[in-house]
Scaffold this motif. Structure first.
Motif, PDB file in Angstrom:
ATOM      1  N   SER A 309       0.823  -1.215   0.000  1.00 15.93           N
ATOM      2  CA  SER A 309       0.000   0.000   0.000  1.00 15.93           C
ATOM      3  C   SER A 309       0.853   1.260   0.000  1.00 15.93           C
ATOM      4  CB  SER A 309      -0.940  -0.003   1.210  1.00 15.93           C
ATOM      5  OG  SER A 309      -0.202   0.105   2.425  1.00 15.93           O
ATOM      6  N   ARG A 310       2.081   1.144   0.551  1.00  9.56           N
ATOM      7  CA  ARG A 310       2.955   2.315   0.615  1.00  9.56           C
ATOM      8  C   ARG A 310       3.752   2.549  -0.666  1.00  9.56           C
ATOM      9  NH1 ARG A 310       5.176   3.407   6.714  1.00  9.56           N
ATOM     10  NH2 ARG A 310       3.160   3.145   7.763  1.00  9.56           N
ATOM     11  N   LEU A 311       3.565   1.683  -1.636  1.00 11.88           N
ATOM     12  CA  LEU A 311       4.209   1.922  -2.925  1.00 11.88           C
ATOM     13  C   LEU A 311       3.692   3.199  -3.569  1.00 11.88           C
ATOM     14  CD1 LEU A 311       4.242  -1.676  -4.478  1.00 11.88           C
ATOM     15  CD2 LEU A 311       6.132  -0.466  -3.370  1.00 11.88           C
ATOM     16  N   ARG A 312       2.568   3.666  -3.122  1.00 12.41           N
ATOM     17  CA  ARG A 312       2.012   4.907  -3.679  1.00 12.41           C
ATOM     18  C   ARG A 312       2.913   6.108  -3.425  1.00 12.41           C
ATOM     19  NH1 ARG A 312      -3.594   5.322  -1.327  1.00 12.41           N
ATOM     20  NH2 ARG A 312      -3.406   3.035  -1.277  1.00 12.41           N
ATOM     21  N   PHE A 313       3.857   5.961  -2.513  1.00 14.70           N
ATOM     22  CA  PHE A 313       4.783   7.060  -2.209  1.00 14.70           C
ATOM     23  C   PHE A 313       6.014   7.040  -3.105  1.00 14.70           C
ATOM     24  CE2 PHE A 313       2.580   6.245   1.871  1.00 14.70           C
ATOM     25  CZ  PHE A 313       1.931   7.476   1.992  1.00 14.70           C
ATOM     26  N   LEU A 314       5.995   6.214  -4.148  1.00  8.72           N
ATOM     27  CA  LEU A 314       7.119   6.105  -5.080  1.00  8.72           C
ATOM     28  C   LEU A 314       6.684   6.582  -6.469  1.00  8.72           C
ATOM     29  CD1 LEU A 314       8.430   2.565  -4.056  1.00  8.72           C
ATOM     30  CD2 LEU A 314       9.136   4.795  -3.153  1.00  8.72           C
ATOM     31  N   PRO A 315       6.482   7.870  -6.648  1.00  4.67           N
ATOM     32  CA  PRO A 315       5.927   8.381  -7.913  1.00  4.67           C
ATOM     33  C   PRO A 315       6.830   8.179  -9.117  1.00  4.67           C
ATOM     34  CG  PRO A 315       6.730  10.192  -6.558  1.00  4.67           C
ATOM     35  CD  PRO A 315       6.783   8.963  -5.704  1.00  4.67           C
ATOM     36  N   ALA A 316       8.133   7.948  -8.874  1.00  4.88           N
ATOM     37  CA  ALA A 316       9.076   7.781  -9.987  1.00  4.88           C
ATOM     38  C   ALA A 316       9.224   6.323 -10.413  1.00  4.88           C
ATOM     39  CB  ALA A 316      10.448   8.343  -9.608  1.00  4.88           C
ATOM     40  N   LEU A 317       8.503   5.405  -9.758  1.00  4.64           N
ATOM     41  CA  LEU A 317       8.679   3.976 -10.013  1.00  4.64           C
ATOM     42  C   LEU A 317       8.295   3.628 -11.453  1.00  4.64           C
ATOM     43  CD1 LEU A 317       9.608   1.580  -8.254  1.00  4.64           C
ATOM     44  CD2 LEU A 317       7.199   0.964  -7.995  1.00  4.64           C
ATOM     45  N   LYS A 318       9.234   2.970 -12.161  1.00  2.00           N
ATOM     46  CA  LYS A 318       9.022   2.586 -13.551  1.00  2.00           C
ATOM     47  C   LYS A 318       8.892   1.073 -13.737  1.00  2.00           C
ATOM     48  CE  LYS A 318      11.594   6.521 -15.445  1.00  2.00           C
ATOM     49  NZ  LYS A 318      12.743   6.937 -16.291  1.00  2.00           N
ATOM     50  N   SER A 319       9.480   0.315 -12.825  1.00  2.00           N
ATOM     51  CA  SER A 319       9.457  -1.144 -12.946  1.00  2.00           C
ATOM     52  C   SER A 319       9.137  -1.756 -11.597  1.00  2.00           C
ATOM     53  CB  SER A 319      10.811  -1.662 -13.450  1.00  2.00           C
ATOM     54  OG  SER A 319      10.843  -3.067 -13.481  1.00  2.00           O
ATOM     55  N   LEU A 320       8.072  -2.569 -11.549  1.00  2.00           N
ATOM     56  CA  LEU A 320       7.671  -3.248 -10.320  1.00  2.00           C
ATOM     57  C   LEU A 320       7.508  -4.733 -10.620  1.00  2.00           C
ATOM     58  CD1 LEU A 320       6.783  -3.277  -7.389  1.00  2.00           C
ATOM     59  CD2 LEU A 320       4.472  -2.668  -8.140  1.00  2.00           C
ATOM     60  N   LEU A 321       8.412  -5.537 -10.044  1.00  2.00           N
ATOM     61  CA  LEU A 321       8.403  -6.987 -10.248  1.00  2.00           C
ATOM     62  C   LEU A 321       8.041  -7.642  -8.928  1.00  2.00           C
ATOM     63  CD1 LEU A 321      11.695  -7.381 -12.324  1.00  2.00           C
ATOM     64  CD2 LEU A 321       9.424  -6.724 -13.112  1.00  2.00           C
ATOM     65  N   ILE A 322       6.881  -8.289  -8.904  1.00  2.00           N
ATOM     66  CA  ILE A 322       6.414  -8.910  -7.674  1.00  2.00           C
ATOM     67  C   ILE A 322       5.822 -10.279  -7.972  1.00  2.00           C
ATOM     68  CG2 ILE A 322       4.121  -7.833  -7.740  1.00  2.00           C
ATOM     69  CD1 ILE A 322       4.536  -7.344  -4.671  1.00  2.00           C
ATOM     70  N   ASN A 323       6.412 -10.945  -8.966  1.00  2.00           N
ATOM     71  CA  ASN A 323       5.954 -12.272  -9.341  1.00  2.00           C
ATOM     72  C   ASN A 323       6.396 -13.324  -8.321  1.00  2.00           C
ATOM     73  OD1 ASN A 323       8.485 -11.424 -10.894  1.00  2.00           O
ATOM     74  ND2 ASN A 323       8.648 -13.632 -10.950  1.00  2.00           N
ATOM     75  N   SER A 324       5.635 -14.403  -8.235  1.00  2.00           N
ATOM     76  CA  SER A 324       5.946 -15.532  -7.343  1.00  2.00           C
ATOM     77  C   SER A 324       6.087 -15.110  -5.887  1.00  2.00           C
ATOM     78  CB  SER A 324       7.239 -16.227  -7.809  1.00  2.00           C
ATOM     79  OG  SER A 324       7.114 -16.683  -9.131  1.00  2.00           O
ATOM     80  N   CYS A 325       5.142 -14.298  -5.415  1.00  2.00           N
ATOM     81  CA  CYS A 325       5.189 -13.845  -4.019  1.00  2.00           C
ATOM     82  C   CYS A 325       4.025 -14.391  -3.197  1.00  2.00           C
ATOM     83  CB  CYS A 325       5.194 -12.322  -3.956  1.00  2.00           C
ATOM     84  SG  CYS A 325       6.780 -11.585  -4.380  1.00  2.00           S
ATOM     85  N   ALA A 326       3.261 -15.322  -3.780  1.00  2.00           N
ATOM     86  CA  ALA A 326       2.138 -15.942  -3.069  1.00  2.00           C
ATOM     87  C   ALA A 326       1.201 -14.894  -2.475  1.00  2.00           C
ATOM     88  CB  ALA A 326       2.654 -16.880  -1.979  1.00  2.00           C
ATOM     89  N   LEU A 327       0.891 -13.878  -3.274  1.00  2.00           N
ATOM     90  CA  LEU A 327      -0.016 -12.831  -2.810  1.00  2.00           C
ATOM     91  C   LEU A 327      -1.372 -13.416  -2.456  1.00  2.00           C
ATOM     92  CD1 LEU A 327       0.671  -9.894  -5.314  1.00  2.00           C
ATOM     93  CD2 LEU A 327       1.699 -10.300  -3.071  1.00  2.00           C
ATOM     94  N   GLU A 328      -2.021 -12.817  -1.466  1.00  2.00           N
ATOM     95  CA  GLU A 328      -3.367 -13.198  -1.087  1.00  2.00           C
ATOM     96  C   GLU A 328      -4.330 -12.083  -1.466  1.00  2.00           C
ATOM     97  OE1 GLU A 328      -3.240 -14.279   3.019  1.00  2.00           O
ATOM     98  OE2 GLU A 328      -1.974 -16.041   2.651  1.00  2.00           O
ATOM     99  N   SER A 329      -5.610 -12.304  -1.302  1.00  2.00           N
ATOM    100  CA  SER A 329      -6.607 -11.336  -1.768  1.00  2.00           C
ATOM    101  C   SER A 329      -6.395  -9.954  -1.166  1.00  2.00           C
ATOM    102  CB  SER A 329      -8.024 -11.841  -1.420  1.00  2.00           C
ATOM    103  OG  SER A 329      -8.302 -13.035  -2.099  1.00  2.00           O
ATOM    104  N   GLU A 330      -6.112  -9.905   0.145  1.00  2.00           N
ATOM    105  CA  GLU A 330      -5.933  -8.615   0.805  1.00  2.00           C
ATOM    106  C   GLU A 330      -4.696  -7.891   0.287  1.00  2.00           C
ATOM    107  OE1 GLU A 330      -6.395 -11.463   2.285  1.00  2.00           O
ATOM    108  OE2 GLU A 330      -8.408 -11.271   3.152  1.00  2.00           O
ATOM    109  N   THR A 331      -3.595  -8.644   0.114  1.00  2.00           N
ATOM    110  CA  THR A 331      -2.369  -7.997  -0.354  1.00  2.00           C
ATOM    111  C   THR A 331      -2.504  -7.560  -1.813  1.00  2.00           C
ATOM    112  OG1 THR A 331      -1.456 -10.203  -0.800  1.00  2.00           O
ATOM    113  CG2 THR A 331      -0.828  -9.157   1.267  1.00  2.00           C
ATOM    114  N   PHE A 332      -3.216  -8.353  -2.626  1.00  2.00           N
ATOM    115  CA  PHE A 332      -3.419  -7.968  -4.017  1.00  2.00           C
ATOM    116  C   PHE A 332      -4.303  -6.727  -4.110  1.00  2.00           C
ATOM    117  CE2 PHE A 332      -5.927  -8.517  -8.033  1.00  2.00           C
ATOM    118  CZ  PHE A 332      -4.910  -8.079  -8.878  1.00  2.00           C
TER     119      PHE A 332
END
Length: 509
Positions: A309-332
């Motif tokens: 949720s705090r990724l919103r504070f990274l306005p310059a972010l160009k690449s976000l790789l979060i594959n294979s992290c076993a995300l759950e509904s709340e985290t997604f």
């Protein structure tokens, strides 16, 4: 070098290759800058450091010390180029790239003496020479304090823990160092105390790569102390250090001093829930971050809601790789909401997170705000027909107009109707170059009627070159359609049909 060569060399009968290496290295201090006579090396792939500027003026000779006769009779430019050609290299002023040259221990011992004479050397790459391991002190012992070296690459050199300790002792002499890459040397984790101490003297460092170096929890704590001296660091790679997990737990301030950090790679580091909690405190402070890789940290799945949720504070972010992290509904859900605040995002990889299947609608609204998106990867996400239909609607409205690569592979729960809707709308992605809809290795299926829609869409996509369709089986009528397509349209498109039919449809030129 064979025993016969060694014997002949000692008797002065022949000049072995190592002698020429010695002359080459000693003479390279006086290499003139003639860009028309050589090209830049193409092998500096393991660093972001820019190649030396070929148009720089020739280094001024040090007139305070007399030239030795050995230096005066250094090899000519032609001889140097001939030597480097044997190693598959090109002469580049102030840069010495000997990566993957199969250097022998004898080569390295002789180079240890010669490197000390190159006072203007800016880049040294000895990567992928396994004999460097155990011989590094002999090779680099002549470096003197005040060295002008800016990039040192020792990737995959089988460095020992003793070599790592030597690197730590060497670093204070390299105060101009900007790039240090020690990746794929699994034994140097034991010498991180020495390396971290040495890093404190490299305040100009911009790139530090320690990928797969056997780092432990203690290594993280040692690096934490060094980071306080590396305020200008822009790229940090600690990936593929599986014993590192838990090291962030007691270092809540770790990385906080790296306010200029642009790239952070922590994939496959076995991050724990407590690691994630610590990173949650730090991430908002890294406002310059442009690339973040948290992939293959499966324990993040149930504990990363606040972090994402705090990724919103990274306005310059160009690449976000979060594959294979076993995300759950709340985290997604947290990730989907935060992604709407990332207007610069170009690469978004969510592959191998099964919770996305049936829930892609949470992300589709935010995709409308990602006008810069170029790469979207949703491989093996358990997508269903509804997900693909919703994605097609977003594509139809033009919100993903800049997309160049789309990966929907290994989503076997999509029925033919879903693929038909998708293929009827994919042509709106005018800049698309790669599309992958392959099936997983354990499954094969006959293509439905949607294949005709796909071929029709491709005729409208001028940039596309690669269509991944592995394990989809074409019916005889579809094989004929594909033949006619190749005859009537562009021939620079590759259909990757895998082991079933690719041999029948080779890439045509």
């Amino acid at each position: 070098m064979s025993q016969t060569q060694k014997k002949n060399s000692s008797n002065g009968e022949t000049k072995p290759r190592t002698s020429f290496l010695n002359r080459f290295l000693r003479g390279s201090k006086f290499m003139s800058s003639k860009p028309e006579s050589r090209k830049e090396s193409n092998d500096l792939e393991t660093t972001d450091f820019q190649p030396c500027n070929e148009t720089q003026k020739t280094a001024t000779l040090d007139t305070a010390r007399p030239l030795t006769s050995e230096m005066e009779c250094g090899p000519s430019m032609e001889e140097k180029e001939q030597f480097l050609q044997k190693l598959g290299r090109t002469a580049v002023d102030k840069c010495l790239d000997l990566n993957n040259c199969r250097l022998t221990a004898a080569d390295l011992r002789e180079a240890g003496e010669a490197l000390g004479g190159i006072t203007d050397l800016r880049e040294l790459n000895l990567s992928w020479n396994s004999e460097v391991g155990g011989n590094l002190p002999l090779t680099l012992q002549k470096f003197q304090e005040g060295s002008k070296i800016q990039a040192l690459e020792l990737v995959g050199c089988d460095l020992t823990s003793e070599d790592g300790a030597f690197v730590g002792q060497l670093l204070p002499m390299m105060q101009n160092l900007e790039v240090l890459d020690l990746s794929l040397n699994r034994n140097i984790g034991a010498s991180m105390n020495s390396i971290s101490q040495g890093l404190r003297s490299t305040s100009n460092l911009k790139v530090l790569k320690l990928h797969s170096c056997g780092l432990s929890q203690e290594s993280v704590r040692l690096l934490d102390a060094a980071f306080r001296y590396l305020g200008g660091l822009k790229k940090l790679d600690l990936s593929c250090n599986r014993e590192l997990g838990g090291g962030f737990e007691d270092s809540s301030a770790l990385l906080a001093t790296l306010e200029h950090l642009e790239v952070l790679d922590l994939h496959q580091c076995s991050l724990t829930a407590n690691d994630v909690a610590s990173l949650t405190q730090v991430i908002p402070l890294l406002s310059s971050l442009q690339e973040l890789d948290l992939s293959a940290n499966k324990k993040m799945g149930s504990s990363s809601e606040n972090l994402l949720s705090r990724l919103r504070f990274l306005p310059a972010l160009k690449s976000l790789l979060i594959n294979s992290c076993a995300l759950e509904s709340e985290t997604f859900t947290a990730l989907a909401e935060a992604s709407a605040y990332l207007p610069a995002l170009k690469i978004f990889d969510l592959s191998w997170n099964k919770c996305i299947g049936g829930n892609l609608k949470l992300l589709l609204e935010t995709l409308k705000f990602l006008a810069s998106l170029r790469v979207l990867r949703l491989s093996s996400c358990g997508l269903v027909t509804e997900d693909v239909a919703l994605l097609a609607s977003v594509i139809h409205t033009g919100h993903l107009a800049k997309l160049q690569e789309l990966d929907l592979s290994y989503n076997d729960g999509i029925c033919d109707a879903g693929w038909a809707i998708f293929c009827q709308n994919v042509w709106f992605l005018k800049e698309l170059t790669e599309l992958d809809i392959s099936l997983r290795p354990s499954i094969s299926r006959d293509c439905g009627q949607w294949f005709g829609h796909l071929l029709n869409a491709i005729t409208k996509l001028s940039e596309i070159t690669e269509i991944g369709m592995r394990r989809w089986i074409l019916l005889p009528s579809q094989e004929e359609e594909l033949e006619h397509f190749y005859q009537d349209h562009r021939h620079n498109i590759h259909f990757d049909l895998g082991e079933f039919q690719e041999a029948d449809f080779p890439r045509l030129n």
